[in-house]
Design a protein around this motif. Structure first.
Motif, PDB file in Angstrom:
ATOM      1  N   PHE A  63     -42.357 -68.048  43.486  1.00  0.00           N
ATOM      2  CA  PHE A  63     -42.159 -66.714  44.505  1.00  0.00           C
ATOM      3  C   PHE A  63     -41.415 -67.273  45.635  1.00  0.00           C
ATOM      4  CE2 PHE A  63     -46.443 -65.768  42.677  1.00  0.00           C
ATOM      5  CZ  PHE A  63     -45.999 -64.861  41.778  1.00  0.00           C
ATOM      6  N   TYR A  67     -39.506 -62.701  45.141  1.00  0.00           N
ATOM      7  CA  TYR A  67     -40.908 -62.121  45.179  1.00  0.00           C
ATOM      8  C   TYR A  67     -40.909 -60.608  45.002  1.00  0.00           C
ATOM      9  CZ  TYR A  67     -45.422 -60.391  46.192  1.00  0.00           C
ATOM     10  OH  TYR A  67     -46.808 -59.791  45.959  1.00  0.00           O
ATOM     11  N   PHE A  72     -45.352 -60.446  40.842  1.00  0.00           N
ATOM     12  CA  PHE A  72     -46.685 -61.066  40.959  1.00  0.00           C
ATOM     13  C   PHE A  72     -47.633 -60.641  39.872  1.00  0.00           C
ATOM     14  CE2 PHE A  72     -50.640 -61.823  42.473  1.00  0.00           C
ATOM     15  CZ  PHE A  72     -50.737 -63.251  43.051  1.00  0.00           C
TER      16      PHE A  72
END
Length: 473
Positions: A63, A67, A72
């Motif tokens: 990340f 990101y 995620f």
């Protein structure tokens, strides 16, 4: 090299790998279900803000390059999928090099999560899972017998976990030396379990026996891990029994289970090993090189254990390859809890209609009995225990939590057991108060049905509304 492998430990490796895969599954599931309100783009401690100020060399993570909440979630659910594949034994169906790469995937994914997780991922069992997971990469599969040096490193890790925890206790709170800590610990631990009330009410001599047994298990038994069989197996079995005792007495995430995983490396099951081929030369070279590196990196954890200023749960490298561990160097004598309440009143009055938010694991309603959540980890509930110890633990995120509650933020409310306000009618004000909690006696439990008795201590956060950024307590 005949000495390189230990065929008699093939079943130990199998049990260890399956158990580790199960822990990985829980860890990734915890991350997938909780990350948005904690570290997501609108989280209390957003990852984008963190990576903007912390360079890659200090916190290696996927990340750091990019990101998004979607990315995620993809990584977390991919980790779950790989863990399920490892549980199903896919690593035994592929070549040795492919099995090693397969075990490397969850380690790399979870490292990426931990290194941007900030306060929410600052617990010792995060590093412990990463260190164990890295060693598992080199355990091999059905093509070769387990490497002796990797089994040794797993025992060495278990030794540091247990012995480090024993030393921190003896150097820390005097109640450990007086054998009286467990007269308080079951009541004041971060997240009690369904049997913690009963453990607290054990006779004092049994509490002293618990503490003494803990010292033996953590300060004496670890040395037996490096003795010949069957002594090493007996030592590991005793550690497993101790960890299961802790599982029954509280909610400690997957700390106890990952310790049990490590203990499997010293168990030798009475089962004939299957036929395996000789270990390839490249595999021997890689395993020996990595083992030499890890033993060299062990210098700092050993120096920390020997130091009179020993610290616990510290990583000495950004990859979390070799760490130091420990738990409960000091034990609280009094339990405080932060109780968060909201009101729809336009003007907040002390005697107004304040309604309490209920959390999943932390104590709230005195009549609500604690539940078992471990090995699943309720990160917000744990951090609220620290927040009750000192507002300094909550300064970076508590204000944002209050903002999200004032907004009736859906993702944040999912971290809670129940919100007292309907989705379309958020509270106008939020306040937080500090209470002292104690377990009720047997008589009080029979008369009131409540397992807790609580007493107001002081205001933690005054009534606050949405009129700009909310400051922490």
């Amino acid at each position: 090299m005949e000495w390189f492998t230990a065929p008699d430990y093939w079943l130990s490796r199998l049990v260890l790998q399956k158990a580790l895969a199960a822990v990985y599954l829980v860890a990734f599931l915890t991350a997938a279900l909780q990350f948005r309100p904690l570290i997501g783009e609108r989280g209390m401690l957003p990852v984008p803000r963190f990576v903007a100020r912390v360079p890659f060399r200090r916190a290696p993570s996927l990340f750091q390059w990019r990101y998004s909440d979607r990315l995620f979630a993809l990584c977390a659910w991919a980790g779950c999928a790989v863990a399920v594949a490892l549980l199903a034994g896919v690593d035994g169906l592929v070549p040795l090099w492919a099995a090693m790469l397969l075990w490397l995937v969850p380690w790399a994914l979870y490292l990426s999560i931990v290194n941007v997780g900030q306060t929410w991922y600052g617990f010792g069992w995060e590093s412990l899972l990463l260190e164990t997971g890295f060693l598992a990469v080199f355990l091999g599969n059905d093509e070769v017998a387990p490497p002796v040096v990797v089994l040794f490193l797993l025992r060495w890790l278990l030794f540091r976990v247990e012995f480090g925890a024993g030393l921190i206790k003896m150097r820390g709170d005097e109640c450990w030396r007086k054998l009286t800590c467990l007269e308080h610990h079951h009541e004041t631990q971060p997240m009690p379990g369904p049997l913690s009330w009963f453990f607290h009410h054990l006779p004092r001599p049994l509490h002293r026996a618990e503490a003494a047994a803990n010292h033996v298990t953590q300060l004496v038994v670890p040395f037996l891990l490096f003795t010949p069989q069957p002594v090493a197996s007996a030592a590991a079995a005793l550690m497993i029994v101790t960890q299961l005792w802790l599982v029954l007495s509280g909610n400690f995430s997957w700390l106890n289970w990952i310790t049990i995983v490590l203990a499997c490396s010293a168990l030798r099951f009475p089962a004939d090993p299957p036929a395996t081929g000789a270990a390839p030369l490249w595999y021997e070279v890689v395993v020996l090189a990595v083992s030499a590196l890890l033993l060299g990196l062990s210098y700092r954890p050993v120096a920390n254990m020997l130091s009179r200023r020993q610290v616990m749960n510290r990583s000495f490298d950004p990859l979390h390859l070799v760490n130091t561990y420990g738990a409960f160097g000091s034990v609280s004598r009094v339990r405080h809890e932060v109780v968060i309440e909201g009101t729809a009143d336009e003007v907040p009055r002390e005697d107004g209609d304040w309604r309490e938010y209920e959390f999943k694991g932390k104590p709230g309603d005195p009549r609500r009995w604690p539940r078992q959540f471990a090995p699943y980890h309720l990160r917000l509930d744990w951090m609220l225990w620290f927040a009750a110890l000192s507002p300094a633990y909550a300064g970076s995120w508590f204000g944002t939590l209050v903002e999200r509650l004032l907004e009736n933020d859906r993702d944040t409310l999912r971290l809670l057991r129940r919100s007292p306000f309907p989705p379309d009618a958020p509270p106008r004000h939020i306040r937080a108060r500090l209470f002292r909690y104690r377990y009720t006696s047997w008589r009080e439990l029979r008369e009131t049905g409540a397992c807790w008795e609580r007493e107001y201590v002081r205001e933690y956060l005054p009534p606050t509304r949405l009129a700009g950024p909310v400051q922490g307590p």
